[in-house]
Design an enzyme around this catalytic site. Structure first.
Site, PDB file in Angstrom:
ATOM      1  NE  ARG A   1      20.947   9.284 -19.053  1.00 48.07           N
ATOM      2  CZ  ARG A   1      20.088   8.248 -19.046  1.00 48.07           C
ATOM      3  NH1 ARG A   1      19.671   7.728 -20.193  1.00 48.07           N
ATOM      4  NH2 ARG A   1      19.667   7.744 -17.914  1.00 48.07           N
TER       5      ARG A   1
ATOM      6  CG  HIS B   1      19.360  17.442 -18.815  1.00 48.70           C
ATOM      7  ND1 HIS B   1      20.514  16.929 -19.355  1.00 48.70           N
ATOM      8  CD2 HIS B   1      18.957  16.541 -17.873  1.00 48.70           C
ATOM      9  CE1 HIS B   1      20.817  15.789 -18.766  1.00 48.70           C
ATOM     10  NE2 HIS B   1      19.882  15.528 -17.858  1.00 48.70           N
TER      11      HIS B   1
ATOM     12  CE1 TYR C   1       7.024  23.630   0.837  1.00 49.97           C
ATOM     13  CE2 TYR C   1       7.871  21.420   0.417  1.00 49.97           C
ATOM     14  CZ  TYR C   1       6.816  22.269   0.705  1.00 49.97           C
ATOM     15  OH  TYR C   1       5.542  21.766   0.848  1.00 49.97           O
TER      16      TYR C   1
END
Length: 798
Positions: free
Chosen positions: A29, A75, A119
């Site tokens: 990570r 993931h 959006y």
């Protein structure tokens, strides 16, 4: 089954579990891989976007689709983490070379949050295509995804040294990384240098890769931190905003900020400036405006009339994030292990990776080229023996029988036989036959080149170099961040923050000092008097010369400002002069004084002059003169090289000579002989004379006289001089040269002070008698001090 219970200490279990967790965070990570410069989440975003066909030439797609693809396939973490990572990859103020082409609101340098993923829209930036290039040519390893239903790449076969050019930051367990972005052109030039000369030093690499190059531009001040980071992998650099001063009118300036430090939010910076102004850390700012637009950043700081713009700019650097420190810690994964790397090691690891990728790609292309050539050779045989092939096919009962007969009759392979059976009739026309011949020749040439790459190190090196130069030409751009090598400019001295203004500094007999910008009515405390009145500015420096031959420095701005009528502060609040030493004189060192001389006289008759600039030092205590063990300083004056000097001794000898007879020497010297002394005599006074002066000779028992200076004719230095006393019965306490209206202060043994003007002292000839001065009474004197004549710019109330 019989169960087995094994005892284990909880601390051991906790240790194993924590180490496993740490390794998972470090590798899975938090830290980038040195080869492609990416963390797993970024790598998976790019690979998923490629799988979805979101190349730069295709339309944008909703960010939510990419996030869902990444979460569902590769993931399995929070969607916010994936979207935030993708947003950062699209921000041109966060990434030196953005990897994602974003459409919509992806946040701003002001610190505004991006719009929700439903959006915004994204696709891969052209830059990313070269991180993904050749991924389908077996250039990298693939491993199963989290649920073992798909394969994902362990690494991307990046053609770009992404770790350096885009940098990386992250916090793992017990470690963190902070790698700044760099300029692509510089990094590739450095890679080519290393490729040509593997033994190249880091110092030579640093001449090419000059330092970080931030997407927000700005300035790096000093190269020490850069050198430390490049040599050790760790360092600190000072970065500051790019600002300029513009004149708005004759009396009014404004400061324009066009670039800010990396990772600093513009809105936060404006808040910091406003807060510093409100708290009066920064003065003389009348307005702050943000005039930034799509053409670039522009923060306007309006200054008040006649404000010192340079001082205010330095205050902004000092008290706000316009100047800040960036920590470099070049930690990355090398073979799944975290390692702090220097500059050369990062470049070496990337070149090692590129060689591996190019070799794997070359082997893949060679295998496919050889397979294709093999098929084409079979097709050529078929065309050359077309009638026989047609006969074999027509006479065969099945495809398998036809294949067997073709293999046996033409001595070809099964692959070639399959290709012949699948060959379309259109391949039999003359043009198609010619195309096969051309392709065979091209493949032979390609195979030869591919084998050369695999078998010749120089050819491999040239190919890597060629591809790097292609990347440089494709994406290279000018450096944005300026590097200022002079590290001193990073240090904001206190003087840089002080407004220069005219002041008056006074020192009293009882060693009280004060600074005022209002010279009217300057007064000392009770039973005290002013011995020094010095005019200067807050940026000048006071020099205190002592009997022991030392010089103590004190910046004027360090002295507390007082009302003209106040007592002031004890001098030992500022400088510590030993009790067995005493101040002889105080001089204001400024631009005017630095061009003159500081002339020093000693009790043993020595005199020396040194250019005043040699006394300029940031050290509090320096040596002013090189004294003999039994000698001490009796006088210090500022001279211009054209004055006349009068030395007087305790036994009443005086010598009057031109200053030009004294050659200038260095600060740490003895000087030359001013007056020759008898064994039992010593110099007690050092005066600079003028045509309207009187010479006053005084004893401890209040006897004295004054004589006009013309009776003390000019002589040569290094003589015995002229007598001032008519009798050898007296020893002088002081000899003072001054104007008739100048005051003298007489210090009595009982501590009382008595003021008397020179004109009130009995006038006689040079060798005339000494007269008791009735105004002084019969008390013994311990000291006589000439009060400085009050300059025209001071109105002193006695």
């Amino acid at each position: 089954m019989k169960s087995t219970i094994t005892s284990i200490a909880i601390e051991d279990k906790m240790k194993d579990a924590y180490l496993s967790y740490s390794l998972s965070v470090i590798v899975g990570r938090a830290l980038p891989d040195v080869r492609d410069g990416l963390k797993p989440v970024h790598r998976r975003i790019l690979y998923a976007a490629r799988d979805m066909g979101l190349t730069p030439d295709k339309p944008y797609k909703k960010s939510a689709r990419i996030v869902g693809e990444v979460l569902g396939k590769y993931h399995p973490h929070g969607d916010a983490a994936v979207y935030n990572a993708m947003v950062r990859m699209a921000q041109d103020f966060a990434q030196r070379y953005p990897l994602i082409d974003g459409h919509g609101n992806f946040g701003s340098i002001d610190g505004d949050n991006p719009a929700a993923m439903r959006y915004t829209e994204v696709r891969l930036a052209p830059f990313s295509m070269d991180l993904l290039a050749d991924i389908n040519k077996e250039t990298v390893e693939f491993v199963p995804n989290f649920d073992n239903t798909l394969k994902e790449p362990v690494i991307l076969p990046s053609r770009i040294p992404n770790l350096l050019v885009n940098g990386s930051s992250g916090i793992a367990v017990g470690m963190s990384t902070d790698i700044p972005p760099h300029n692509l052109r510089e990094v590739i030039d450095g890679l080519i240098q290393l490729l040509e000369n593997p033994e190249i030093s880091i110092d030579k690499l640093m001449k090419t890769i000059k330092g970080p190059d931030f997407p927000t531009g700005g300035e790096i001040v000093g190269i020490k931190g850069i050198h430390s980071a490049y040599k050790t992998g760790q360092g600190r650099i000072t970065i500051r905003a790019r600002a300029k001063i513009e004149s708005k009118s004759k009396t009014k300036d404004q400061i324009i900020i066009t670039e800010i430090p990396y990772q600093l939010q513009k809105a936060k910076l404006i808040e910091e400036i406003a807060d510093a102004v409100n708290k009066e850390k920064i003065t003389n700012i009348s307005d702050i405006r943000d005039e930034s637009d799509r053409d670039g950043m522009r923060i306007v700081i309006e200054l008040k009339p006649n404000a010192n713009s340079k001082i205010i700019l330095n205050q902004l650097y000092k008290y706000t994030s316009m100047q800040t420190t960036y920590r470099i810690n070049m930690l990355a994964l090398v073979g799944k292990q975290p390692k702090i790397l220097n500059l050369k090691e990062i470049l070496e690891e990337f070149l090692k990776f590129r060689k591996e990728v190019v070799i794997r790609r070359t082997r893949y292309e060679l295998r496919h080229a050889e397979d294709r050539l093999h098929v084409l050779k079979g097709l050529k045989i078929a065309i050359d023996k077309l009638d026989l092939i047609i006969q074999i096919i027509r006479s065969s009962k099945s495809t398998s029988k036809a294949k067997e007969k073709l293999i046996k009759t033409l001595n070809i392979t099964e692959i070639q036989a399959d290709a012949i059976l699948k060959m379309q009739l259109q391949r039999l026309v003359g043009m198609e036959q010619e195309k096969i011949e051309i392709e065979i020749n091209e493949l032979n040439e390609k195979i030869a080149n591919l084998k050369l790459i695999l078998n010749n190190k120089e050819a491999l090196k040239n190919l890597i170099k060629k591809e790097l130069l292609e990347i440089k030409d494709k994406y290279g751009d000018p450096r944005r961040t300026t590097i200022i090598e002079d590290a001193s400019k990073a240090e904001i001295d206190t003087e840089d923050l002080i407004k220069e203004e005219d002041v008056v500094v006074t020192l009293s007999y009882r060693q009280y000092i004060k600074r005022t910008n209002d010279p009217d009515n300057i007064r000392a405390g009770k039973k005290d008097f002013i011995t020094h009145i010095l005019k200067g500015t807050t940026l000048d420096r006071l020099l205190f010369f002592t009997r022991s031959g030392n010089c103590y420095g004190l910046n004027v701005y360090e002295i507390s400002e007082h009302h003209p009528l106040s007592t002031g502060d004890p001098l030992n609040n500022y400088i510590k002069i030993p009790l067995d030493d005493e101040i002889v004189n105080v001089i204001m060192l400024n631009k005017e004084t630095k061009e003159k001389f500081i002339t020093i006289a000693t009790a043993k008759g020595m005199i020396k002059k040194t250019i005043a600039s040699e006394y300029e030092s940031s050290i509090t205590q320096i040596k002013a003169i090189n004294l003999d063990d039994d000698d001490y300083v009796i006088g210090v004056k500022v001279t211009d090289g054209k004055q006349n000097i009068l030395l007087g001794t305790r036994n009443g000898m005086t010598i009057h000579f031109a200053e030009e007879e004294v050659s200038a020497t260095g600060r740490n010297t003895k000087g030359c002989i001013g007056i020759k002394l008898d064994d039992n005599d010593q110099v007690i006074s050092f005066n600079l004379t003028a045509e309207d002066h009187y010479v006053v000779a005084l004893t401890k028992d209040s006897r004295g006289k004054r004589t006009h200076i013309f009776e003390y004719k000019i002589q040569k230095r290094n003589g015995k001089g002229l007598k001032t006393l008519s009798s050898n019965n007296y020893q002088l306490l002081n000899i003072i040269s001054g104007k008739k209206d100048q005051y003298l202060v007489f210090v009595k043994e009982n501590g009382d002070l008595k003021e008397l003007q020179i004109k009130d002292i009995t006038e006689t000839q040079r060798t005339g008698n000494m007269y008791s001065q009735k105004e002084l009474g019969h008390d013994q004197l311990i000291e006589i001090v000439a009060v400085p004549i009050v300059p025209e710019w001071v109105k002193t109330e006695k």
